[in-house]
Design a protein around this motif. Structure first.
Motif, PDB file in Angstrom:
ATOM      1  N   SER A  55       0.804  -1.223   0.000  1.00 50.88           N
ATOM      2  CA  SER A  55       0.000   0.000   0.000  1.00 50.88           C
ATOM      3  C   SER A  55       0.838   1.274   0.000  1.00 50.88           C
ATOM      4  O   SER A  55       0.297   2.366  -0.107  1.00 50.88           O
ATOM      5  CB  SER A  55      -0.930   0.020   1.222  1.00 50.88           C
ATOM      6  N   ILE A 107      -5.500   0.263   6.326  1.00 50.39           N
ATOM      7  CA  ILE A 107      -5.022  -0.109   5.003  1.00 50.39           C
ATOM      8  C   ILE A 107      -6.008  -1.146   4.500  1.00 50.39           C
ATOM      9  O   ILE A 107      -6.361  -2.069   5.227  1.00 50.39           O
ATOM     10  CB  ILE A 107      -3.593  -0.683   5.063  1.00 50.39           C
ATOM     11  N   ILE A 122      -4.705   7.956  -7.983  1.00 47.34           N
ATOM     12  CA  ILE A 122      -4.328   6.730  -7.284  1.00 47.34           C
ATOM     13  C   ILE A 122      -3.256   5.955  -8.049  1.00 47.34           C
ATOM     14  O   ILE A 122      -3.417   5.641  -9.226  1.00 47.34           O
ATOM     15  CB  ILE A 122      -5.573   5.834  -7.062  1.00 47.34           C
ATOM     16  N   TRP A 140      -3.901  -2.985  -2.517  1.00 49.53           N
ATOM     17  CA  TRP A 140      -3.900  -2.524  -1.132  1.00 49.53           C
ATOM     18  C   TRP A 140      -3.573  -1.037  -1.126  1.00 49.53           C
ATOM     19  O   TRP A 140      -2.598  -0.612  -1.744  1.00 49.53           O
ATOM     20  CB  TRP A 140      -2.865  -3.289  -0.321  1.00 49.53           C
ATOM     21  N   TYR A 141      -4.398  -0.255  -0.409  1.00 53.66           N
ATOM     22  CA  TYR A 141      -4.210   1.201  -0.350  1.00 53.66           C
ATOM     23  C   TYR A 141      -4.408   1.703   1.075  1.00 53.66           C
ATOM     24  O   TYR A 141      -5.154   1.110   1.859  1.00 53.66           O
ATOM     25  CB  TYR A 141      -5.196   1.908  -1.297  1.00 53.66           C
ATOM     26  N   THR A 142      -3.751   2.806   1.383  1.00 52.01           N
ATOM     27  CA  THR A 142      -3.926   3.423   2.698  1.00 52.01           C
ATOM     28  C   THR A 142      -5.271   4.146   2.743  1.00 52.01           C
ATOM     29  O   THR A 142      -5.837   4.501   1.693  1.00 52.01           O
ATOM     30  CB  THR A 142      -2.816   4.444   2.991  1.00 52.01           C
ATOM     31  N   ASP A 145      -5.277   7.390   0.712  1.00 53.11           N
ATOM     32  CA  ASP A 145      -5.508   7.238  -0.730  1.00 53.11           C
ATOM     33  C   ASP A 145      -6.974   6.923  -1.027  1.00 53.11           C
ATOM     34  O   ASP A 145      -7.566   7.472  -1.966  1.00 53.11           O
ATOM     35  CB  ASP A 145      -4.627   6.125  -1.308  1.00 53.11           C
ATOM     36  N   ILE A 146      -7.562   6.053  -0.237  1.00 50.59           N
ATOM     37  CA  ILE A 146      -8.965   5.664  -0.448  1.00 50.59           C
ATOM     38  C   ILE A 146      -9.888   6.873  -0.277  1.00 50.59           C
ATOM     39  O   ILE A 146     -10.756   7.133  -1.106  1.00 50.59           O
ATOM     40  CB  ILE A 146      -9.356   4.523   0.515  1.00 50.59           C
TER      41      ILE A 146
END
Length: 185
Positions: A55, A107, A122, A140-142, A145-146
């Motif tokens: 992420s 995450i 993104i 997988w993103y923090t 970011d989401i």
């Protein structure tokens, strides 16, 4: 003699700060952090490290315009230390399939549909390279970011969410060292 005196003075300063002299500056910095500033033990696992590492992305550095009128100057030298003063994820406390409240650190494995736009927000990693595509992506993103993607109207579907306690121990470390640097001769 000059080098010896410099090393001797460095060792003295590090000990005065609560650390210990080590073979490299990096190991000395880590020892100082652990001895004086680390208040919360962070438990790690190889599996968790592999998942969460997916992420994290490097900074975005691209030229969008070759000419600038009325621009603003930012001190990028301080951006990395500044980021360490923000809430950071520590120990995992739950795994869910739902996105938590905005003030929580998480995450998540998710699917995103990034609409056509001038500056897709993104990152996406493919074969060791990082792209900023439009269309459907997954990974997988923090939470940062989401929430950025959602605030810009892009669709996000959470599959699995790792929720973390908040960690502030780096804030005191960075603030103390930056103050010492600013007040040094």
């Amino acid at each position: 003699r000059i080098l010896y005196e410099a090393i001797k003075n460095l060792a003295k300063e590090v000990k005065n700060l609560g650390g210990d002299f080590k073979p490299t500056l990096a190991s000395m910095s880590m020892a100082l952090f652990k001895c004086r500033f680390l208040k919360t033990e962070i438990k790690t696992q190889n599996l968790m490290n592999r998942v969460t590492r997916q992420s994290y992305f490097a900074s975005r550095v691209e030229v969008f315009e070759k000419k600038c009128e009325g621009g603003k100057y930012f001190d990028i030298n301080s951006s990395f230390p500044w980021s360490m003063t923000q809430p950071l994820p520590a120990n995992l406390y739950s795994v869910t399939e739902k996105q938590p409240a905005k003030d929580k650190l998480y995450i998540a494995e998710c699917e995103m549909d990034i609409k056509d736009c001038y500056l897709p927000p993104i990152p996406f990693r493919l074969k060791g390279r990082i792209f900023f595509p439009t269309g459907k992506i997954q990974g997988w993103y923090t939470g940062v970011d989401i929430e950025l993607a959602q605030s810009l109207g892009h669709e996000v579907k959470i599959r699995k969410c790792l929720n973390f306690d908040v960690f502030y121990d780096l804030k005191d470390y960075v603030s103390t060292l930056y103050e010492l640097k600013a007040n040094s001769d």
